[in-house]
Design an enzyme around this catalytic site. Structure first.
Site, PDB file in Angstrom:
ATOM      1  N   ARG A 128     -26.010 -53.919   4.297  1.00 14.95           N
ATOM      2  CA  ARG A 128     -24.945 -54.101   3.309  1.00 14.95           C
ATOM      3  C   ARG A 128     -24.002 -53.105   3.412  1.00 14.95           C
ATOM      4  O   ARG A 128     -23.991 -52.392   2.604  1.00 14.95           O
ATOM      5  CB  ARG A 128     -25.456 -54.599   1.842  1.00 14.95           C
ATOM      6  CG  ARG A 128     -26.207 -55.998   1.921  1.00 14.95           C
ATOM      7  CD  ARG A 128     -26.101 -56.810   0.336  1.00 14.95           C
ATOM      8  NE  ARG A 128     -26.531 -57.920   0.474  1.00 14.95           N
ATOM      9  CZ  ARG A 128     -26.603 -58.649  -0.515  1.00 14.95           C
ATOM     10  NH1 ARG A 128     -26.613 -58.180  -1.955  1.00 14.95           N
ATOM     11  NH2 ARG A 128     -26.811 -59.906  -0.526  1.00 14.95           N
ATOM     12  N   GLN A 133     -20.340 -57.120   6.685  1.00 14.92           N
ATOM     13  CA  GLN A 133     -19.946 -58.405   5.683  1.00 14.92           C
ATOM     14  C   GLN A 133     -20.073 -59.670   6.323  1.00 14.92           C
ATOM     15  O   GLN A 133     -20.477 -60.628   5.709  1.00 14.92           O
ATOM     16  CB  GLN A 133     -18.832 -58.047   4.815  1.00 14.92           C
ATOM     17  CG  GLN A 133     -18.936 -56.791   3.797  1.00 14.92           C
ATOM     18  CD  GLN A 133     -17.509 -56.380   3.139  1.00 14.92           C
ATOM     19  OE1 GLN A 133     -16.637 -56.898   3.362  1.00 14.92           O
ATOM     20  NE2 GLN A 133     -17.861 -55.710   2.172  1.00 14.92           N
ATOM     21  N   ASP A 136     -23.393 -61.261   6.820  1.00 16.19           N
ATOM     22  CA  ASP A 136     -24.065 -61.354   5.605  1.00 16.19           C
ATOM     23  C   ASP A 136     -24.397 -62.521   5.018  1.00 16.19           C
ATOM     24  O   ASP A 136     -23.978 -63.171   4.180  1.00 16.19           O
ATOM     25  CB  ASP A 136     -23.589 -60.494   4.355  1.00 16.19           C
ATOM     26  CG  ASP A 136     -24.581 -60.096   3.205  1.00 16.19           C
ATOM     27  OD1 ASP A 136     -25.414 -60.733   3.226  1.00 16.19           O
ATOM     28  OD2 ASP A 136     -24.131 -59.417   2.188  1.00 16.19           O
ATOM     29  N   SER A 139     -25.150 -63.193   1.330  1.00 19.03           N
ATOM     30  CA  SER A 139     -24.224 -63.271   0.100  1.00 19.03           C
ATOM     31  C   SER A 139     -23.538 -64.668   0.245  1.00 19.03           C
ATOM     32  O   SER A 139     -23.305 -65.286  -0.658  1.00 19.03           O
ATOM     33  CB  SER A 139     -23.095 -62.251   0.701  1.00 19.03           C
ATOM     34  OG  SER A 139     -23.462 -61.084   0.517  1.00 19.03           O
ATOM     35  N   TYR A 235     -27.792 -54.403  -5.110  1.00 20.73           N
ATOM     36  CA  TYR A 235     -28.824 -54.714  -6.087  1.00 20.73           C
ATOM     37  C   TYR A 235     -28.953 -53.873  -7.207  1.00 20.73           C
ATOM     38  O   TYR A 235     -28.588 -52.728  -7.262  1.00 20.73           O
ATOM     39  CB  TYR A 235     -30.142 -55.148  -5.510  1.00 20.73           C
ATOM     40  CG  TYR A 235     -30.364 -56.132  -4.276  1.00 20.73           C
ATOM     41  CD1 TYR A 235     -30.272 -57.556  -4.725  1.00 20.73           C
ATOM     42  CD2 TYR A 235     -30.185 -55.956  -3.067  1.00 20.73           C
ATOM     43  CE1 TYR A 235     -30.225 -58.585  -3.894  1.00 20.73           C
ATOM     44  CE2 TYR A 235     -30.227 -56.921  -2.129  1.00 20.73           C
ATOM     45  CZ  TYR A 235     -30.224 -58.094  -2.514  1.00 20.73           C
ATOM     46  OH  TYR A 235     -30.200 -59.205  -1.442  1.00 20.73           O
TER      47      TYR A 235
END
Length: 517
Positions: A128, A133, A136, A139, A235
């Protein structure tokens, strides 16, 4: 190299690993693509659409696996006795598998895949970091899950989300509590807010407060300034016993007030924390709804049952673990796009040949098995939280103070005085009067601007601009002139300077408002 996309055999799975649109882009990278017949039907992608995109449609799954160099999947390989398919047996040595693996929770799966002498890239192990991104997939799926959670809550909730005033009376808006303001939580907040609900959110990470408030949600804050819940990879981390007690007291209070609770709290590599107790469920109003997005990892609610919708103490508890699959078309498109970006990085030459470059931080993080060797877990990201070393200050050399001679300053004043006397002896009296005012105004203006904070320079200049439009007085004096040309020019001057004055003060007002709390 040939990419094979088999149909997902996991029960209830409707997604597919690539779409016709993305397949066309993969062709441009030099890949040949084949898909199992019917793999996209559940996601509303027909075999004809794939053929139109240049994708081969293979009827036999065994042939697909045997002739493919890269296998793209969503779920990890599994056996399905009803379909008489064992995906482990279909894999062959030298292949590359890209799918969700969850290596931290499935060490036996890693060993089983390593025995096949293949390379495996886990889409749920993408680091991450900013550069990753676009790849990902976690996500992407969390975004869809958060949205779908609100849709499921609305289906099981017996009232409107939005408040209304009708001829039959006033309808109060629904109150929604979202626990965990990560990607899924923020998506749920946005969806619930767009439907007119009053949305509250809680997260142990204080940095998400502004994100929640930017979506017009109310952020519930605990007064623990010395404790931060931010963990690795975006997280949350496990909090202290004192924090957890205060947190549970807050949830118990909110459970009595809200109509819908959506929980998204997860801690990597650990079971989901229990946040909603049975006593809290009992205290909720009849007809309330709980959507537990952490059901697959044990659930945030004590009474959650994975893949089921149950009613306990008058509260509907939704424990679906396949929320992204319930929006199969959108999920497939986003997941396929994530895969395309990963394959683009794996194919730097765009020649259809992948290069698993272990020096690349993203590829290294995603690679859990390389040519039969388990490479998970990856090394820690090359990021250092240590403060930069300050340059060592060199000992200052003794400065030798040199006394400046006052003759230079005196000479400047003498020359200036002689110049002014000479100018005054030949200039008319009116010029000297105006010149004196000019010099004084320059001095005063310089001192006024110099002593103002730089942040206020713009409003200061705008009001100065307005005051400088005092020229309008001269135009007013000339507007009654007998010359039509002078009258016309005076009118134009009045118009322009009026705009200048109004605009100057308007800009000043707006600029100064930015500095007011």
């Amino acid at each position: 190299m040939r990419i094979g996309v088999p149909k997902e055999i996991h029960e209830g799975e409707k997604r597919v690993a690539t779409t016709p649109e993305v397949a066309g882009l993969l062709n441009k990278l030099g890949f040949e693509i084949a898909i199992e017949a019917g793999a996209g039907f559940a996601s509303k992608f027909t075999d004809e659409a794939y053929r139109d995109a240049g994708v081969g449609v293979e009827q036999d799954v065994q042939t697909l696996y045997r002739e493919s160099d890269i296998i793209l999947k969503i779920r990890s390989p599994e056996s399905n006795p009803e379909l008489a398919i064992d995906e482990f047996e279909l894999l062959r040595e030298g292949q590359t598998l890209i799918s969700f693996i969850q290596p931290g929770q499935n060490p036996e799966l890693l060993k089983k895949l390593a025995q096949k002498k293949i390379s495996v890239l886990a889409m749920d192990s993408i680091p991450r970091i900013s550069r990753a991104q676009k790849m990902d997939a976690l996500s992407s799926m969390a975004n869809i899950a958060g949205y779908r959670a609100v849709v499921e809550a609305a289906q099981n909730f017996g009232r409107f989300f939005t408040g209304q005033i009708t001829a039959a009376g006033k309808i109060a808006p629904a109150k929604v509590l979202v626990i965990g303001a990560g990607v899924a939580g923020l998506s749920a907040i946005g969806a619930a807010k767009s439907m007119g609900a009053i949305v509250r959110a809680f997260d142990t990470r204080p940095e998400v407060k502004e994100q929640v408030e930017s979506m017009n949600g109310e952020f519930l804050m605990l007064d623990f300034a010395d404790e931060d819940g931010s963990g690795e990879g975006g997280y949350a981390k496990t909090m202290s016993a004192e924090f957890i007690k205060a947190e549970m007291d807050l949830f118990a209070l909110q459970a009595k007030e809200v109509d819908i609770i959506i929980t998204t709290a997860l801690i990597p590599g650990k079971p989901a924390p229990e946040l909603i107790t049975e006593a809290m469920v009992e205290s909720m109003k009849e007809g309330s709804v709980i959507v537990d997005l952490a059901a697959e990892m044990g659930g945030n609610c004590k009474l959650t049952e994975a893949d089921k919708v149950v009613v306990k103490h008058g509260v509907t508890i939704i424990g679906y673990t396949d929320l992204p699959s319930r929006l199969a078309t959108q999920s497939s498109q986003l997941y396929a796009t994530n895969l395309r970006h990963l394959l683009t990085d794996l194919t730097p030459e765009k020649n259809g040949l992948i290069d698993i470059n272990m020096d690349d931080e993203i590829i290294r993080g995603a690679t859990v098995i390389k040519e039969g060797e388990i490479t998970w877990p990856p090394p820690a990201p090359k990021l250092s939280a240590a403060p930069k070393k300050q340059p060592v200050a060199l000992p200052e050399q003794a400065k030798i103070d040199k006394k400046q001679s006052p003759l230079g300053l005196i000479l400047i004043f003498v020359i200036g005085a002689i110049a002014l006397v000479g100018l005054g002896s030949v200039a008319p009296p009116q010029f000297m009067s105006h010149f004196t005012v000019f010099v004084l105004s320059c001095f005063v203006g310089y001192m006024v601007v110099w002593n103002v904070k730089p942040s206020l320079h713009t409003p200061l200049m705008s009001v100065t601009n307005a005051i400088s439009s005092i020229i309008i007085i001269g135009a007013l004096l000339q507007i009654s002139s007998e010359s039509y040309l002078i009258m016309f020019l005076a009118g134009i001057a009045i118009l322009i300077t009026s705009i200048n004055i109004f605009g100057g003060f308007a800009v000043t007002h707006r600029m100064l408002a930015m500095f007011r709390k």
